[in-house]
Design a protein around this motif. Structure first.
Motif, short mmCIF file in Angstrom:
data_model
loop_
_atom_site.label_atom_id
_atom_site.label_comp_id
_atom_site.label_asym_id
_atom_site.label_seq_id
_atom_site.Cartn_x
_atom_site.Cartn_y
_atom_site.Cartn_z
N ILE A 16 -48.01 44.57 -50.51
CA ILE A 16 -47.91 45.76 -51.37
C ILE A 16 -47.67 46.95 -50.43
O ILE A 16 -48.58 47.37 -49.72
CB ILE A 16 -49.19 45.96 -52.19
CG1 ILE A 16 -49.52 44.70 -52.99
CG2 ILE A 16 -49.04 47.16 -53.10
CD1 ILE A 16 -50.89 44.73 -53.68
N VAL A 17 -46.44 47.45 -50.42
CA VAL A 17 -46.13 48.44 -49.39
C VAL A 17 -45.69 49.79 -49.95
O VAL A 17 -45.42 50.72 -49.19
CB VAL A 17 -45.04 47.91 -48.41
CG1 VAL A 17 -45.60 46.77 -47.58
CG2 VAL A 17 -43.79 47.47 -49.15
N ASN A 18 -45.62 49.91 -51.27
CA ASN A 18 -45.35 51.25 -51.81
C ASN A 18 -46.15 51.45 -53.09
O ASN A 18 -46.51 50.49 -53.79
CB ASN A 18 -43.85 51.49 -52.02
CG ASN A 18 -43.25 50.49 -52.96
OD1 ASN A 18 -43.61 50.46 -54.14
ND2 ASN A 18 -42.35 49.66 -52.46
N LEU A 19 -46.44 52.72 -53.38
CA LEU A 19 -47.35 53.01 -54.49
C LEU A 19 -46.80 52.58 -55.84
O LEU A 19 -47.55 52.15 -56.72
CB LEU A 19 -47.68 54.52 -54.50
CG LEU A 19 -48.65 54.97 -53.40
CD1 LEU A 19 -48.75 56.48 -53.37
CD2 LEU A 19 -50.04 54.36 -53.60
N ASP A 116 -55.29 45.44 -55.40
CA ASP A 116 -54.61 46.61 -55.96
C ASP A 116 -54.55 47.71 -54.90
O ASP A 116 -54.66 48.90 -55.22
CB ASP A 116 -55.32 47.10 -57.23
CG ASP A 116 -56.82 47.32 -57.03
OD1 ASP A 116 -57.36 46.91 -55.97
OD2 ASP A 116 -57.46 47.90 -57.92
N MET A 117 -54.40 47.28 -53.65
CA MET A 117 -54.40 48.22 -52.51
C MET A 117 -53.14 48.05 -51.67
O MET A 117 -52.64 46.94 -51.49
CB MET A 117 -55.60 47.92 -51.59
CG MET A 117 -56.93 48.23 -52.21
SD MET A 117 -57.13 50.00 -52.52
CE MET A 117 -58.00 49.91 -54.10
N LEU A 118 -52.68 49.17 -51.14
CA LEU A 118 -51.55 49.15 -50.21
C LEU A 118 -51.92 48.41 -48.93
O LEU A 118 -53.06 48.47 -48.47
CB LEU A 118 -51.17 50.59 -49.83
CG LEU A 118 -50.35 51.40 -50.81
CD1 LEU A 118 -50.25 52.84 -50.28
CD2 LEU A 118 -48.96 50.80 -50.99
N ASP A 119 -50.93 47.75 -48.35
CA ASP A 119 -51.05 47.21 -47.00
C ASP A 119 -51.56 48.31 -46.06
O ASP A 119 -51.16 49.48 -46.19
CB ASP A 119 -49.65 46.75 -46.55
CG ASP A 119 -49.67 46.08 -45.19
OD1 ASP A 119 -50.49 45.18 -44.97
OD2 ASP A 119 -48.84 46.48 -44.34
#
Lengths: 131, 131
Positions: A16-19, A116-119
Motif C-alpha cells: 500500500i504505497v499511496n493514500l 489499512d496503513m501505508l508502507d
C-alpha cells in the motif's frame, strides 16, 4: 509533566504505497503485510501466535496535527465533525489503531492481514485484543 | 524520522487514587469519572454524544518503559510473556486504551463510565469506536 516522547518500535511493510489506495478501516481491509519490529523489542513479542487478533498502534507521520474538524470519510454531505468523534488520521496526536490478524510470526517479523496503513508507517505499540 | 512528541489533550478525574484499587480492564469496570479536555481542543469533541462508546488513549505516566516481559495480571503461575502479547501498562510506549461509555458531555468535560485509570492520568486521544 513533560510532553512524552514516543519510541518507535517498528515499521510496516506492505504494497500500500499511496493514500488513494489505502483502505479506510482495518474492518474493511483484507490487505496483507509485515510488521517489522526492531530487534531490541523481539522479546516483547513472546506469546503472539498465528490466528490471534492483535491491536496495533501506528504513528501517522504524514497526518496533520492542527486540524480539529473534518468531513468524516471525506463526505461533505455529512457536515464537519470534531476529529475526536471520528477515526480520521488527522488529530493532535496522529495515532492510528488497527485490529490485525496474525498470519505468521518469525522472530521480529509478524505477517498480518487487515492492513489499512501505508508502507513504511511507524509502529508504536502492540496489545492483546480484549474480546 | 525524529521521535514523535505527544501533545497531552487532557486529564482524567476519578476517585481511583491508588493502583491496588484500579480496575485491571475497562471491560471489568463500572467506575465513573470525568475526562477534562484542554479548552483549545473543545472543537474536536463535536459529535460525541451521551450513550456512545468512545475509544480513549491515555499516557501511563507512572509505567516503566524498559520492561519487555511480564507475568500477565501479576499471576506468576502463567509464566512470563512479552508485553506486546498482553495489556500490561508496562511497555516501551505506555499508551493505554479503554472503551468508555459517555454518560454526559458539557463543553470540554466528558463524564464516562467504565474507567480503569488513575486520577490525573493524561489523555492523548479519543476516537470513535468501530463496531
Amino acid at each position: 509533566m513533560n510532553q512524552p516522547v514516543l519510541q518507535l518500535i517498528g515499521i510496516v511493510h506492505s504494497d500500500i504505497v499511496n493514500l488513494v489506495d489505502t483502505p479506510k478501516f482495518y474492518s474493511e481491509s483484507d490487505r496483507v503485510g509485515t510488521l517489522e519490529i526492531l530487534p531490541e523489542f523481539t522479546d516483547a513479542l513472546d506469546g503472539i501466535a498465528p490466528g490471534q487478533t492483535i491491536v496495533v498502534l501506528f504513528w501517522l507521520h504524514k497526518a496533520s496535527r492542527d486540524v480539529l474538524k473534518v468531513y468524516p470519510r471525506g463526505d461533505r454531505s455529512r457536515g464537519l465533525r470534531g476529529v475526536f468523534s471520528t477515526r480520521s488520521p488527522v488529530r493532535p496526536n496522529p495515532i492510528a489503531l488497527s485490529e490485525l490478524e496474525v498470519c505468521s510470526i518469525d522472530g521480529n517479523l509478524i505477517a498480518v492481514k487487515g492492513l489499512d496503513m501505508l508502507d513504511q508507517t511507524p509502529i508504536v505499540d502492540i496489545k492483546k485484543k480484549i474480546d
